[in-house]
Structures are given as C-alpha cells and as structure tokens.
Scaffold this active site. Structure first.
Site, PDB file in Angstrom:
ATOM      1  N   TYR A 135      20.173   1.690  25.177  1.00  0.00           N
ATOM      2  CA  TYR A 135      19.761   3.006  25.683  1.00  0.00           C
ATOM      3  C   TYR A 135      18.279   3.099  25.326  1.00  0.00           C
ATOM      4  CZ  TYR A 135      20.101   8.061  26.524  1.00  0.00           C
ATOM      5  OH  TYR A 135      19.959   9.342  27.019  1.00  0.00           O
ATOM      6  N   TYR A 168      16.361   7.708  19.154  1.00  0.00           N
ATOM      7  CA  TYR A 168      16.364   6.318  19.631  1.00  0.00           C
ATOM      8  C   TYR A 168      16.174   5.345  18.466  1.00  0.00           C
ATOM      9  CZ  TYR A 168      14.468   2.009  21.698  1.00  0.00           C
ATOM     10  OH  TYR A 168      14.212   0.690  22.010  1.00  0.00           O
ATOM     11  N   THR A 206      13.639  -2.658  17.739  1.00  0.00           N
ATOM     12  CA  THR A 206      12.412  -1.979  18.161  1.00  0.00           C
ATOM     13  C   THR A 206      11.478  -1.612  17.009  1.00  0.00           C
ATOM     14  OG1 THR A 206      11.638   0.102  19.155  1.00  0.00           O
ATOM     15  CG2 THR A 206      13.754   0.174  18.080  1.00  0.00           C
TER      16      THR A 206
END
Ligand SMILES: NC(=O)c1ccc[n+]([C@@H]2O[C@H](COP(=O)([O-])OP(=O)(O)OC[C@H]3O[C@@H](n4cnc5c(N)ncnc54)[C@H](OP(=O)(O)O)[C@@H]3O)[C@@H](O)[C@H]2O)c1
Length: 290
Positions: free
Chosen positions: A63, A127, A103
């Site tokens: 996502y 996130y 990330t």
C-alpha cells in the site's frame, strides 16, 4: 530451474522485474498481483506458496499511497504489515527465501548524515509505521532479506517523474519543495540488483546474507533538484519554482532528510549503483522511445 515468485507485479518494481525477467535465463518467474495472489489472504498465500514452492519470493506488493494511508489505516496495515506476515509464515513452511521491500519512511527524517541500516527507526505516519511492522514480521523469518528504498520511480505506475512530466505539459509554473532531501531510485536499477542478489545466491548458497539493506541510486538531491533534472532531460518548457514544505501541505508528514547509506548492500553483493541523474536520463529516454 530456480523459481521466483513476484507479488504485486503490476506495480513499478514488479513491472521492472518482469521486463528484466525476459532477458534472464535459468529461472522460472511467477508474476502475481492482487487478482492472482492477494497477500492479505493468509489462506490463499499458504495454498499458493505450498503449491508452487518457489525458491525465492520477492514481495513488491504494498500500500504505497502515503497520504491516503492516513485515513485508511486498516487497509494499509492489512497490506503492509499482515501481508508480509503471511508471506513469511508460508516461506518458513516451504523453505522459500523471502526478499521484502521497505522504505525510508521508517525513519523520522531528522538525520543530517545518510541513514544506516542500524539507525533508530521512528516512522512519522501510518505508511511508515505499517511498513515497519512489515519489516518486523519478515524478520521473524531468520532467512529474510529486506531492502529499504526511497523515492522510487519508473515508467510504470504512479510516481514523481510522471507527475512532473504531466504537470509540466499542462502548466506554465510548477511548484516543488526544496527542503526535503533524499535520493531517487530508478526501479529498473533496484530490480537489476535484486536479480543480482538472487543469481549470486543460486551460484553460491552462502551469498544470501539475511538482514536489512538500504538501496537507492547514488547522489543526493531535493525534490526541486529532481524536478529540474526531469525538466531538462524531457525538454519541458514550464518554470519550476522552489517552495518550502510549509507551503505545500500534505496529509502525511514527509521526512526532511531521508538519504540512505548504501555501503552495506554495495559491499555485501559487490554492486555498482548508477548516479540518480544518469538513471533518470535513461528512464526518460526509454519513455520517449516508447
Ligand atoms: N513508491 C515509492 O516511492 C517507494 C519508496 C520507498 C519504498 N517503496 C517500497 O517499494 C516497494 C515497491 O513499491 P512500488 O512503488 O513498486 O509499489 P506500487 O507501484 O504501488 O505496486 C504495488 C503493487 O501491489 C499491488 N497490490 C495491492 N494490493 C495487493 C494485494 N492485496 N495483494 C497483492 N498485490 C497487491 C498493487 O495493486 P494496486 O495498484 O491495484 O493497488 C500494485 O500493483 C513497496 O514495498 C514500497 O513500500 C516504494
């Protein structure tokens, strides 16, 4: 023949892996996305992996809508935290090696030197926090390899390069923040390095060194510098105006500094990584040539 399962294969990285797979012999690739393997479905993941018994699983499913995630926490965690958990459990059962992507958003962006793998994490939004949970889930598998990357772009999917190319054609002025610093990553370069790690492992099983790694292109820039380079390489005529982050409000907080230190991955796998400007030029040229 070694089998590589790629999840989230319609995305930027998955698409680049698919392109590279065409010129890579000695492997059987299985490309899946939510329609053929929904990684949030634990049962489906178990059935798929126990049926195909891949040697490697590269999890590109994620996502990645950073702002939307702030209002869609449950779905974001289902995909970024539960998905990797299901994959890790299934890989443990089948003896598959899991290569997971993460990330720079796991960091808070307050550093002034490039982030190393062991630096303290402190995600600032949904996130980043969900991706950190995903990392933790994968690390339950002793053999998992995690690559954190940043500012990913490619000619596929949604990304900053495509946004600037579009806005630059529609508008005379485009404003871009100059006070967020990082390094772009051409997904084709990352895909190439992932395949290199896998090839090295096939040649020598001890080459697989589990743990967390950082990967981006070489060099450092602001989003403004990145936009200026996109403008130059694509021949856009628009003006690019630098603005401060405080004048560019987004739902999710962006890290002010998220340069990743790549020494570990370069030394461990003897990788040579191109400078971000060279890769950007190549990506834009490839797009122009269809
Ligand atoms: N993009 C960046 O700037 C960036 C930066 C740092 C790290 N990363 C990380 O790098 C990795 C690759 O990113 P990317 O930009 O290639 O991602 P992407 O383009 O967003 O691709 C993710 C893919 O996963 C698919 N997907 C959605 N739900 C799924 C499900 N339940 N099961 C299986 N697949 C599903 C998506 O489909 P839909 O598009 O239909 O949802 C999409 O095709 C991710 O782990 C990401 O977190 C990305």
């Amino acid at each position: 023949m070694e089998k590589i399962l790629v999840t989230g294969a319609y995305g930027q990285l998955g698409s680049e892996l698919k392109i590279l797979s065409a010129g890579t012999s000695g492997f059987e690739f299985i490309f899946t996305d939510y329609d053929s393997l929904d990684i949030t479905d634990r049962h489906a993941v178990n059935v798929f992996i126990s049926k195909h018994k891949p040697d490697f699983v590269v999890n590109c499913a994620a996502y990645t809508a950073v702002d939307k995630a702030e209002q869609d926490k449950e779905a974001c965690y289902r995909l970024n935290a539960d998905g990797p958990l299901h994959l890790a459990a299934a890989c443990l059962q089948s003896g598959s090696r899991l290569l997971h992507l993460s990330t720079d958003y796991v960091f808070d962006g307050t550093a002034s030197l490039p982030y190393r793998e062991e630096d303290p994490v402190n995600p600032q939004g949904v996130y980043g926090a969900s991706k950190l949970k995903g990392e933790e889930a994968c690390l339950q598998l002793p053999d998992a390899l995690i690559i954190r990357t940043s500012w990913l772009y490619s000619r596929f999917g949604n990304n900053f390069v495509k946004t600037i190319l579009k806005l630059g054609k529609e508008r005379e002025l485009v404003t871009v923040v100059f006070d967020q610093i990082g390094t772009p990553t051409y997904a084709a370069d990352l895909a190439g390095s992932i395949l290199e790690v896998i090839k090295q492992t096939v040649n020598n099983q001890t080459a697989w060194k589990p743990g967390i790694y950082h990967f981006s292109n070489e060099g450092v820039c602001s989003w403004y510098d990145f936009a200026m380079a996109i403008r130059r390489f694509s021949g856009l005529k628009c003006r690019i105006i630098p603005v401060e982050s405080k004048d560019f409000v987004t739902l999710a907080k962006r890290p002010g500094y998220s340069v990743l230190n790549k020494t570990k991955i370069k030394n461990t796998f003897q990788l040579t990584i191109p400078h971000w400007m060279d890769s950007l030029e190549l990506c834009i040229t490839n797009q122009k040539n269809g």
